[in-house]
Design an enzyme around this catalytic site. Structure first.
Site, PDB file in Angstrom:
ATOM      1  N   HIS A  66       0.817  -1.034   0.105  1.00 20.08           N
ATOM      2  CA  HIS A  66       0.075   0.013  -0.108  1.00 20.08           C
ATOM      3  C   HIS A  66       0.742   1.314  -0.046  1.00 20.08           C
ATOM      4  CE1 HIS A  66      -2.940  -2.849   1.260  1.00 20.08           C
ATOM      5  NE2 HIS A  66      -3.906  -1.994   0.937  1.00 20.08           N
ATOM      6  N   HIS A  67       2.169   1.137  -0.366  1.00 25.23           N
ATOM      7  CA  HIS A  67       2.914   2.214  -0.218  1.00 25.23           C
ATOM      8  C   HIS A  67       2.691   3.578  -1.264  1.00 25.23           C
ATOM      9  CE1 HIS A  67       4.694   0.331  -3.816  1.00 25.23           C
ATOM     10  NE2 HIS A  67       5.403   1.726  -4.145  1.00 25.23           N
ATOM     11  N   ARG A  68       1.718   3.060  -2.360  1.00 25.31           N
ATOM     12  CA  ARG A  68       1.068   4.164  -3.218  1.00 25.31           C
ATOM     13  C   ARG A  68      -0.179   3.448  -3.480  1.00 25.31           C
ATOM     14  NH1 ARG A  68       4.936   7.239  -3.737  1.00 25.31           N
ATOM     15  NH2 ARG A  68       6.765   6.891  -5.208  1.00 25.31           N
TER      16      ARG A  68
ATOM     17  N   LYS B   3      -3.098  -1.966  -7.941  1.00 27.17           N
ATOM     18  CA  LYS B   3      -3.353  -2.261  -9.370  1.00 27.17           C
ATOM     19  C   LYS B   3      -2.734  -3.579  -9.661  1.00 27.17           C
ATOM     20  CE  LYS B   3      -4.754  -0.444 -13.319  1.00 27.17           C
ATOM     21  NZ  LYS B   3      -5.532  -1.677 -13.527  1.00 27.17           N
TER      22      LYS B   3
ATOM     23  N   LYS C 263       6.952  -4.124 -10.573  1.00 26.27           N
ATOM     24  CA  LYS C 263       6.960  -3.755 -12.069  1.00 26.27           C
ATOM     25  C   LYS C 263       6.455  -2.188 -12.092  1.00 26.27           C
ATOM     26  CE  LYS C 263       4.780  -7.025 -14.068  1.00 26.27           C
ATOM     27  NZ  LYS C 263       3.815  -7.938 -14.764  1.00 26.27           N
TER      28      LYS C 263
ATOM     29  N   ASP D 140       7.646   3.520 -13.038  1.00 24.94           N
ATOM     30  CA  ASP D 140       7.298   4.691 -12.328  1.00 24.94           C
ATOM     31  C   ASP D 140       5.888   5.197 -12.760  1.00 24.94           C
ATOM     32  OD1 ASP D 140       9.579   5.697 -11.379  1.00 24.94           O
ATOM     33  OD2 ASP D 140       9.999   6.374 -13.363  1.00 24.94           O
TER      34      ASP D 140
ATOM     35  N   LYS E 164      -3.269  -8.422  -7.273  1.00 30.71           N
ATOM     36  CA  LYS E 164      -3.570  -9.381  -8.092  1.00 30.71           C
ATOM     37  C   LYS E 164      -4.891 -10.199  -7.757  1.00 30.71           C
ATOM     38  CE  LYS E 164      -2.031 -10.925 -12.238  1.00 30.71           C
ATOM     39  NZ  LYS E 164      -1.400 -10.405 -13.226  1.00 30.71           N
TER      40      LYS E 164
ATOM     41  N   SER F 191      -2.577   0.951 -18.601  1.00 38.55           N
ATOM     42  CA  SER F 191      -3.806   0.998 -17.622  1.00 38.55           C
ATOM     43  C   SER F 191      -3.790   2.402 -16.700  1.00 38.55           C
ATOM     44  CB  SER F 191      -3.596  -0.186 -16.675  1.00 38.55           C
ATOM     45  OG  SER F 191      -4.299  -1.271 -17.227  1.00 38.55           O
TER      46      SER F 191
HETATM   47  P1  NAD Z   1      -4.838 -14.743 -22.826  1.00 42.48           P
HETATM   48  O1  NAD Z   1      -5.640 -15.542 -21.778  1.00 42.48           O
HETATM   49  O2  NAD Z   1      -5.150 -13.696 -23.618  1.00 42.48           O
HETATM   50  O3  NAD Z   1      -3.890 -15.826 -23.433  1.00 42.48           O
HETATM   51  C1  NAD Z   1      -2.961 -16.800 -23.006  1.00 42.48           C
HETATM   52  C2  NAD Z   1      -2.732 -17.781 -24.192  1.00 42.48           C
HETATM   53  O4  NAD Z   1      -2.007 -18.782 -23.789  1.00 42.48           O
HETATM   54  C3  NAD Z   1      -4.395 -18.499 -24.611  1.00 42.48           C
HETATM   55  O5  NAD Z   1      -4.711 -18.193 -25.927  1.00 42.48           O
HETATM   56  C4  NAD Z   1      -3.984 -19.825 -24.072  1.00 42.48           C
HETATM   57  O6  NAD Z   1      -4.789 -20.892 -24.916  1.00 42.48           O
HETATM   58  C5  NAD Z   1      -2.611 -19.983 -24.357  1.00 42.48           C
HETATM   59  N1  NAD Z   1      -1.999 -21.284 -23.535  1.00 42.48           N
HETATM   60  C6  NAD Z   1      -2.538 -21.847 -22.462  1.00 42.48           C
HETATM   61  N2  NAD Z   1      -1.898 -22.985 -22.073  1.00 42.48           N
HETATM   62  C7  NAD Z   1      -0.784 -23.060 -22.909  1.00 42.48           C
HETATM   63  C8  NAD Z   1       0.305 -23.852 -23.105  1.00 42.48           C
HETATM   64  N3  NAD Z   1       0.440 -24.912 -22.389  1.00 42.48           N
HETATM   65  N4  NAD Z   1       0.926 -23.682 -24.455  1.00 42.48           N
HETATM   66  C9  NAD Z   1       0.853 -22.607 -25.111  1.00 42.48           C
HETATM   67  N5  NAD Z   1      -0.375 -21.656 -24.962  1.00 42.48           N
HETATM   68  C10 NAD Z   1      -1.033 -21.900 -23.810  1.00 42.48           C
HETATM   69  O7  NAD Z   1      -3.397 -14.157 -21.490  1.00 42.48           O
HETATM   70  P2  NAD Z   1      -2.732 -12.936 -21.781  1.00 42.48           P
HETATM   71  O8  NAD Z   1      -3.305 -11.690 -21.102  1.00 42.48           O
HETATM   72  O9  NAD Z   1      -2.167 -12.941 -23.064  1.00 42.48           O
HETATM   73  O10 NAD Z   1      -1.560 -13.329 -20.473  1.00 42.48           O
HETATM   74  C11 NAD Z   1      -0.244 -14.117 -21.129  1.00 42.48           C
HETATM   75  C12 NAD Z   1       0.724 -13.985 -19.801  1.00 42.48           C
HETATM   76  O11 NAD Z   1       0.987 -12.520 -19.851  1.00 42.48           O
HETATM   77  C13 NAD Z   1       0.243 -14.284 -18.495  1.00 42.48           C
HETATM   78  O12 NAD Z   1       1.520 -14.913 -17.973  1.00 42.48           O
HETATM   79  C14 NAD Z   1      -0.011 -13.080 -17.988  1.00 42.48           C
HETATM   80  O13 NAD Z   1      -0.005 -12.767 -16.553  1.00 42.48           O
HETATM   81  C15 NAD Z   1       0.875 -11.980 -18.908  1.00 42.48           C
HETATM   82  N6  NAD Z   1       0.652 -10.591 -18.639  1.00 42.48           N
HETATM   83  C16 NAD Z   1      -0.655 -10.204 -19.295  1.00 42.48           C
HETATM   84  C17 NAD Z   1      -0.862  -8.891 -19.208  1.00 42.48           C
HETATM   85  C18 NAD Z   1      -2.022  -8.406 -20.044  1.00 42.48           C
HETATM   86  O14 NAD Z   1      -2.296  -7.008 -20.175  1.00 42.48           O
HETATM   87  N7  NAD Z   1      -2.818  -9.132 -20.659  1.00 42.48           N
HETATM   88  C19 NAD Z   1       0.027  -7.786 -18.713  1.00 42.48           C
HETATM   89  C20 NAD Z   1       1.213  -8.386 -18.067  1.00 42.48           C
HETATM   90  C21 NAD Z   1       1.358  -9.808 -18.150  1.00 42.48           C
END
Ligand code: NAD
Length: 478
Positions: free
Chosen positions: A70-72, A76, A100, A105, A112, A369
């Site tokens: 909660h430092h900011r 999110k 992150k 910044d 989460k 975001s």
């Molecule tokens: P998403 O659900 O849109 O896509 C994930 C994809 O991975 C899906 O198409 C799914 O079918 C596929 N998948 C599942 N199991 C799999 C496997 N064994 N092999 C290959 N593909 C597989 O999710 P996303 O938003 O693209 O997130 C993907 C990663 O990125 C996660 O680790 C998430 O935490 C990270 N991330 C996402 C965001 C964002 O803005 N969406 C931001 C930061 C980090």
């Protein structure tokens, strides 16, 4: 067919992994132990079991929201719908969010959330019921609100779910003018911002581009400088993987030679056409059997593709001691959170592979975001007031230059001079600036400080230093 992995004993608990990464960086910092402990610990976790009526049955689901720091405020972080979600994973992902945000910044604490559900197994109306009920559970405990805690999309959720969350929150806060800022990643027509959908994938592109801004460091990896022609393999063709693939191939001339999904891999050494592959999946429900590409039934095969840049963009713990010896890339670009275990990372680093860490590379999502949240609080689209003014200044400048230079200005230079900053341009330029300066900050620590062994530790040091400063200034209550 998914292959049976040879199991090697290794701790795959993401919370332990993040904690180990933290300790490695903290040991190189000159901060009091108590302060570092305060940063490391998760402030609070909310767990709830809630019912959803599905047909004439009542099903129960478990959900979590972890608030790491909660430092900011607000806090999110994304909301994940996956059958694999558990409390430790959510706590670890919340901690990564704190680091992150500090790194790029963005003035938020880390959080989460997740619900243990396979969204593919529910009808849309039941998914909506589940999302709305979970939102109310968050609301009851003050775990959502524009100044408290602001969810966003993550695995298994997207704009549709964010719109349901906003609408539910709004229903319980009638007349409150800032409700739209209770969640980000909304559709543009519901207070979302242009560029958010693509933001994480675009951030991955900007991050990789910045790494390539240092040709000597690229040559040291055994690669020619320049992104054009680089062979890229991507695991995950969801939000992050798809946009990263599109931008790297269409704007940087990379060759996307393999894409992996949950049901298999498609590959083509000449490069896959990403927009066509996307359409193919839309029509057939799978990336497999894409014309002109080889289909492989084993989803893990994508990780073992010989390539220049490997981008895991799906799940955590994908590169472990069980498969690290078969990884054949020069650069591992972590678009997913936690795709590489510490022991596997040690082996890759020893082999001279450059690992671009998740807390930096996928920070594009939370950066945009932040832009969306501040747009919602400002109640005006970015560029709305200034764009026309910039265009008219550009028109005057072009006329002046043409008159004094004696010849017309044409082509891209004319377009640039005449363009006013629209929302999408401003978002992308803000994102690019953020990714460029964050990388240089991390790289500075990595290059200047002899005892910092890799980019991940450098990124943690940069982030932890900022959180430590904020906490020192705030003091400990009472
Ligand atoms: P998403 O659900 O849109 O896509 C994930 C994809 O991975 C899906 O198409 C799914 O079918 C596929 N998948 C599942 N199991 C799999 C496997 N064994 N092999 C290959 N593909 C597989 O999710 P996303 O938003 O693209 O997130 C993907 C990663 O990125 C996660 O680790 C998430 O935490 C990270 N991330 C996402 C965001 C964002 O803005 N969406 C931001 C930061 C980090």
């Amino acid at each position: 067919m998914p292959r049976k992995q040879r199991k090697i004993k290794e701790d795959l608990n993401l919370n332990h992994i993040v904690s180990q990464q933290f300790d490695q960086a903290a040991a190189l910092m000159n901060e009091p132990q108590g302060l570092l402990e305060k940063i490391k610990k998760c402030d609070n976790v909310f767990q709830v079991t809630f019912p959803v009526k599905i047909g004439n049955k009542i099903k129960h689901f478990v959900g979590w929201r972890a608030e790491h720091s909660h430092h900011r405020k607000p806090l999110k972080g994304g909301l994940r719908f996956s059958p694999l979600v558990n409390q430790d994973e959510i706590m670890a992902l919340a901690a990564l969010m704190t680091y992150k945000c500090a790194l790029v910044d963005v003035p938020f604490g880390g959080s989460k959330g997740g619900v243990a559900v396979n969204p593919r197994e529910l009808e849309v109306r039941h998914l909506e019921q589940l999302t709305r009920r979970f939102t109310v559970e968050l609301l009851r405990k003050n775990f959502i609100g524009p100044g408290e805690n602001v969810p966003a999309p993550d695995m298994g959720t997207g704009e549709r779910e964010m719109a349901w969350i906003f609408d539910t929150y709004d229903t319980f806060h009638p007349g409150e003018i800032d409700n739209m800022a209770c969640v980000t990643g909304k559709p543009v027509t519901q207070g979302g911002i242009r560029g958010r959908r693509e933001a994480t994938g675009r951030g991955v592109q900007f991050g990789i581009r910045q790494v390539f801004q240092h040709p000597n460091e690229i040559k040291a990896l055994g690669l020619d400088p320049g992104l054009a022609g680089k062979r890229v393999a991507i695991q995950g063709f969801g939000n992050v993987g798809y946009y990263a693939a599109r931008f790297l191939s269409e704007q940087d001339d990379c060759k996307i030679i393999a894409i992996g999904e949950h049901d298999g891999v498609v590959s083509n050494p000449k490069g896959l056409e990403i927009a066509k592959l996307f359409k193919h999946r839309k029509i057939h429900g799978s990336i497999l059997d894409f014309p002109g590409a080889k289909s492989i039934a084993d989803p893990q095969a994508v990780l073992e593709t010989e390539c220049d840049i490997l981008i895991p963009a799906a799940l955590e713990n994908q590169i472990t001691l069980s498969n690290v010896d078969r990884i054949r890339t020069k650069i591992l670009a972590e678009a997913a959170n936690g795709p590489l275990t510490p022991q596997a990372e040690k082996k890759l680093l020893k082999r001279g592979v450059l690992v671009i860490p998740d807390i930096y590379l996928n920070a594009g999502g939370v950066t945009v975001s932040y832009f969306e949240w501040s747009k919602n609080l400002a109640h005006i689209r970015y560029g709305r007031m200034g764009s026309r003014l910039e265009e008219s200044r550009g028109e005057h400048l072009v006329k002046y230059l043409e008159a004094t230079g004696g010849k017309p200005i044409s082509g891209p230079s004319r377009d640039v001079l005449l363009k006013g900053g629209k929302e999408a341009d401003l978002v992308n330029s803000g994102l690019e600036g953020t990714m460029v300066s964050a990388y240089e900050e991390i790289r500075g620590v990595y290059r200047r400080r002899r005892r910092v062994p890799d980019l991940r530790t450098a990124a943690y040091i940069v982030a932890l230093q900022k959180v430590a400063t904020a906490l020192r200034e705030l003091g400990i209550f009472p």
